[in-house]
Structures are given as C-alpha cells and as structure tokens.
Design a protein around this motif. Structure first.
Motif, PDB file in Angstrom:
ATOM      1  N   LYS A   1    -103.733   5.817   6.573  1.00  0.00           N
ATOM      2  CA  LYS A   1    -104.800   5.201   7.364  1.00  0.00           C
ATOM      3  C   LYS A   1    -106.104   5.976   7.208  1.00  0.00           C
ATOM      4  CE  LYS A   1    -102.134   3.021  11.120  1.00  0.00           C
ATOM      5  NZ  LYS A   1    -102.740   1.678  11.068  1.00  0.00           N
TER       6      LYS A   1
ATOM      7  N   GLN B   1    -109.212   4.220   5.635  1.00  0.00           N
ATOM      8  CA  GLN B   1    -110.186   4.022   6.724  1.00  0.00           C
ATOM      9  C   GLN B   1    -110.701   2.579   6.795  1.00  0.00           C
ATOM     10  OE1 GLN B   1    -113.260   6.987   6.631  1.00  0.00           O
ATOM     11  NE2 GLN B   1    -111.826   8.691   6.604  1.00  0.00           N
ATOM     12  N   ARG B   2    -109.793   1.646   6.805  1.00  0.00           N
ATOM     13  CA  ARG B   2    -110.172   0.240   6.891  1.00  0.00           C
ATOM     14  C   ARG B   2    -110.311  -0.188   8.353  1.00  0.00           C
ATOM     15  NH1 ARG B   2    -106.704  -5.048   4.768  1.00  0.00           N
ATOM     16  NH2 ARG B   2    -108.505  -6.400   4.395  1.00  0.00           N
TER      17      ARG B   2
ATOM     18  N   TYR C   1    -107.398   3.164  12.537  1.00  0.00           N
ATOM     19  CA  TYR C   1    -107.669   2.361  11.354  1.00  0.00           C
ATOM     20  C   TYR C   1    -106.584   1.303  11.146  1.00  0.00           C
ATOM     21  CZ  TYR C   1    -111.102   5.985  10.282  1.00  0.00           C
ATOM     22  OH  TYR C   1    -112.160   6.846  10.345  1.00  0.00           O
TER      23      TYR C   1
END
Length: 230
Positions: A119, A123-124, A139
């Motif tokens: 994650k 870092q979406r 994230y």
C-alpha cells in the motif's frame, strides 16, 4: 532431464510435486499482480473500468444488501481476522498439526504485513464519493480485507484438500474458499472502499505469498521426516 522432471512431479520426496505446484502458483500470482500494478500505474483502460464499476455500485446500492455487505466487510477486518487466525491456529494445535500451525503463524500475519508495505509503495487513493459508506484514511491498492480473506480461506482449503481423501469434500472446500474470498472482495467494491483492480491484486499477491508459506513448511516437514527415516 527425464529423471529431474520425474522427481519434480513425484508426490513424494522433499522437492517433489508440492514444490513444483508451489513454484507455479508463486509465478502465476506474482505475474498477475505485476500486470495489474503496471496497468494501474500507467492509467490504462483498467483505471477507467475501475471508476465506472465503483460509480455503478454506488448508484445502485440498496438495503438490506448494504447492511449485509457492511457485516461481511467488518467480519474480515484486521481485528476479526486476527481472532479467526488465532482460532484456526488453536484448532491445528489441538489436532496435532504443528506444521499447519506454523503455516498459519507465517502466512496470515506475514501476508497482512506485506499488504501494508505494498500500500505504501503504490499509494493509490481510494474511490471518492459525496456520501461514502466507509471513510478510510489508508491507501487503496491492494485491498487488505481481500488479502486477509485469501490467506485465511486459502490456508483452510489447502489443509482440507491435502488431508481429506473424499473428492467431494475437497471440491467443497475449494469452492467455499473461493466464494468467501469473492464475497469479501465484492463487499469492498460495493461499499466503495476499493476498486476492482485493488481486490484482484490482493488475491494475486496473497496467492503468491500463500504458495511460499505452504511450500516452505511442507518442504521442512518432508525433510525432517526423511532424516528420521534414515
């Protein structure tokens, strides 16, 4: 070469069929995850598909389905999965299955830690809505709930498949595990907590990690048994 292939496909031995199956599952899982991650990072068609699906579920949400999905997702959060994994480990201990207990101790916590690391690598951002069902600060990619469910139910199904001689029981275990993982994944997408690619990547990631854990523990067990027989 023929002898090498025969050894890799043999059900017995330290480095037999179990290792071959584990390596194949690992390669497939890693490859699938890499393909999804690349598509998400490059903003390919999957990104537009993700957004379309998320909006469709949000616009077509209704009761009592929403309450049911909330129940499913809460039952597979970190606290609940820690409890379920502990109970599974206790069950293995009471059944005298130390290697499966070891697999549980490595697979579930290790896989969840791996998910957290991924994650922070990608870092979406999560799907955004005006009035979201869930508000989460972490994230989105990959889905932690789906990863935990894949690890837990995959481990349980693997135990049943390797210990039961009844093919109906084996099929039921695999089907049940697949349905539970799919249900958890659906709940995350339905509630707007994740995109479709998030849950698919979590399945691939966890399948690969599960292959590493089960294959390693199985190899350890076979090696120790082989030394005892010498």
């Amino acid at each position: 070469m023929t002898r090498f292939l025969a050894a890799r496909l043999s059900p017995g031995g330290e480095l037999g069929l179990h290792l071959t199956a584990g390596v194949v599952m690992l390669v497939v899982g890693v490859t699938a995850f890499a393909e999804i991650a690349d598509a998400v990072g490059e903003g390919d068609d999957i990104a537009r598909y993700d957004e379309h699906v998320s909006q469709w579920f949000y616009q077509h949400a209704f009761e009592p389905l929403t309450t049911f999905m909330l129940g499913i997702t809460h039952l597979h959060g970190i606290p609940a999965m820690c409890v379920l994994s502990s109970l599974l480990g206790l069950w293995f201990w009471r059944k005298g299955a130390p290697y499966w207990l070891l697999a549980t101790a490595i697979a579930v916590p290790g896989g969840m830690l791996l998910n957290v690391l991924l994650k922070h690598v990608y870092q979406r951002a999560r799907p955004a809505f005006e009035e979201p069902f869930l508000t989460l600060a972490t994230y989105s990619f990959p889905s932690g709930h789906t990863a935990a469910a894949t690890l837990f139910y995959g481990l349980l199904a693997s135990y049943v498949v390797t210990t039961s001689s009844n093919w109906r029981v084996r099929c039921a275990a695999m089907l049940g595990a697949a349905l539970m993982v799919a249900l958890v994944a659906l709940s995350r997408v339905y509630l707007g907590a994740h995109f479709v690619s998030d849950v698919l990547a979590a399945m691939a990631e966890s399948a690969a990690w599960l292959a590493v854990c089960i294959t390693s523990v199985s190899t350890l067990r076979r090696r120790r048994h082989a030394r005892k027989d010498q």
